[in-house]
Design an enzyme around this catalytic site. Sequence first.
Site, PDB file in Angstrom:
ATOM      1  N   HIS A 505     -10.450 -23.388 -20.965  1.00 57.12           N
ATOM      2  CA  HIS A 505     -10.674 -22.390 -22.001  1.00 57.12           C
ATOM      3  C   HIS A 505     -12.011 -21.668 -21.800  1.00 57.12           C
ATOM      4  CE1 HIS A 505     -10.482 -21.054 -26.355  1.00 57.12           C
ATOM      5  NE2 HIS A 505     -11.753 -20.836 -26.059  1.00 57.12           N
ATOM      6  N   GLU A 506     -13.085 -22.436 -21.751  1.00 54.43           N
ATOM      7  CA  GLU A 506     -14.413 -21.832 -21.632  1.00 54.43           C
ATOM      8  C   GLU A 506     -14.536 -21.078 -20.317  1.00 54.43           C
ATOM      9  OE1 GLU A 506     -15.990 -21.532 -24.195  1.00 54.43           O
ATOM     10  OE2 GLU A 506     -15.088 -23.117 -25.391  1.00 54.43           O
ATOM     11  N   HIS A 509     -13.331 -17.571 -20.716  1.00 58.19           N
ATOM     12  CA  HIS A 509     -14.325 -16.655 -21.289  1.00 58.19           C
ATOM     13  C   HIS A 509     -15.298 -16.197 -20.199  1.00 58.19           C
ATOM     14  CE1 HIS A 509     -13.330 -16.863 -25.497  1.00 58.19           C
ATOM     15  NE2 HIS A 509     -13.517 -18.167 -25.587  1.00 58.19           N
TER      16      HIS A 509
HETATM   17 ZN   LIG Z   1     -12.940 -19.500 -27.083  1.00 57.25          ZN
END
Ligand SMILES: [Zn+2]
Length: 713
Positions: A505-506, A509
């Site tokens: 997830h990170e 980003h």
């Molecule tokens: Zn997030």
Amino acid sequence: MRIIATVFILISLGLASGVSSAPSVRPGSPQAPPASDDNPFFKPSGTPFNVPPFALVKNGHFLPAIEEGIRREQAEVDAIVDLPAPPSFENTVAALDHTGIFLSDVNAVFGALQSAHTNKELQALARKTAPMLAAHRDNIGLNEKLFRRVKAVYEERSSLKLDREELFLLENTYRDFVRGGALLDETQKAKLRELNQELSLLTVKFGENVLAETNAFKLVIEDRADLAGLPPSVVAMAAETAKQAGLEGKCVFTIQVPSMIPFLQYSEKRELRENLHRAYFMKGDRDNDSDNKEILKKIATLRREKARLLGHDSHAAFVLENNMAKTPDRVDAFLKQLWEPTLVKAKQEAAELQAMIDRQGGGFKLASWDWWLYTEKLRQEKYALDDTALRPYFKLDNVRQGIFALCEKLYGLKFIELPDLPRYHPDVQAYEVREADGRHTGILYMDFHPRESKRGGAWSGGFRRAYYEKGTRVPPVANIVCNFTRPTADAPSLLSTDEVETFFHEFGHALATLSSQGRYRGRTVARDSVELPSQIMEHWAFEPELLAVYAKHYKTGEVIPAGLVEKLGKSSLFNQGFITGEYLAASILDMAWHTLPNPAEVDVRQFENEVMAAIGLIPEIVPRYRSTYFTHIFSGGYAAGYYAYIWSEVLDCDAYEAFKEKGIFDRATALLFRKNVLEPFGTEDPMAQYVRFRGAEPKIEPLLRNRGLEVKK
Ligand SMILES: [Zn+2]
């Protein structure tokens, strides 16, 4: 600078995420005399890739640098205001986008340390600088002459022949001014300044209290009998934690998630589970010096006042105007649609867990501190799958290599470790990211493990955003910060499946930050679309084809057996009533606080209970965040925005379907995604970008399937 977001940070669902920027004196910008000879912010960094000069930065350097940054930005803005030439896109809007680089470079470092490596001195400094920075933002946002110039350009926009990106920047700059109070009269402006001052301090205090509360509790175990049920790896971790706390020979569990969850999953000592879980969910609600109840009421009250001043019914209405969802009613309807099937599932799960307790002669009623233990047992029973059997295949280094391999397959990116690059803590790893043809893309920092100087959760941000300077790309410096399981004396860091997902997830980003081709420094990302690049990455994490690449046993190197992969797939909907339920409950609580007409008059506990009772949340589930430690909404940027994760999930689940249709490593689909979503992220309307990628607006069905929430017809 753009008025609204100076530092960019994006928080993960588990806990928060953002990016900010490096010191440079810009040609043509008002020069300032160096405030002191040894302050590294006042000199060219001299570091490789112009990363911040972490090794030279001392606490005492921040205040003079922030003061100077404020002074310089104000001078840059004054220069725009004083231009004799009539306002144009270039001399006003583009010029404004280019102001404040020095300040954002300093703030990027300051903000990163505040979250990931703070200390008493930095905390005191934040209390001093938060109101200074709020006043500075207001000085620009409420500058009448400046607004007049922006407005003049805005009103001419249809005849200016601007391209898509320019027009988007112009419209958002104008909107930021309006939302920042530019249309208010003088009395109202004075009031707004006051509100912003107070809010800046309260939100800092809220976060400080949560950190203090997290560090205040330790479950110290001396009697071996109290370790009943815990696997050796968990005991080893607790012994390591004890050692670090100066309690060698004992075992320590904390209310940091990687320490707490394994205890709740395995401990047979019910009263200790209760102690630990209570300490977690009572954070900020213990009527002590770090209590957050009055602070959060005050925050909600002031936010409401501010929203009313700006012509909105509630803070939620003010926030949502800028999001894809647009109105609180649409958010509420969306959450309700998901809540109903989720609650049904959660109740079924609770009944199954209770049945197991009864079968084993437990003789008690399921409580929140029992959920993890009996869920583990049930997972074992149903799928013969348990966390400790999986972790050896998810060594942190292997997972990282898996993500790198995925990015190479999809986008051709390469990651080169830079062991000598300056960093803010020895735990941090640094990588150079390069394109397939060897061009430099950007720098990525990764900071993986908990420590007392770091707040909980996981987030992504950075030290510099990509933008273009005279036709040349200024490459970005991204970072991700997590709180993953630490290595122990005899094992490396072995991640839980949750942690693996968080890492993907990170990283998503960071990939958006690294891929950015935005021409300007300003970005406007609707909060409820911001999780598209991050959450789409989660879909690859447990794909058998990718597991075969990275999920190798940390001792033997053996690839995760097909049988285990199959069980993992089969159990993907297991416990979803709980996972979705605790998340939705927190999202609903967030909306309740930010639409409440009289936050000053409520009792926090009672209000929370009423909101949860109204949706029928069962007492065995605690909202993912209770109000008193809900940092996303009371000190991060997710107020009236915690729903954004699942709203974005409509996008990422639908987007991932494109990969499933064409093959999960399909280069052409990846290129479409990169060109239409990642590269222009924040420089255009998100739905327009999405439709260019996918050929249609997203459908909700893939999300419902993914969470097992389809209504059976
Ligand atoms: Zn997030």
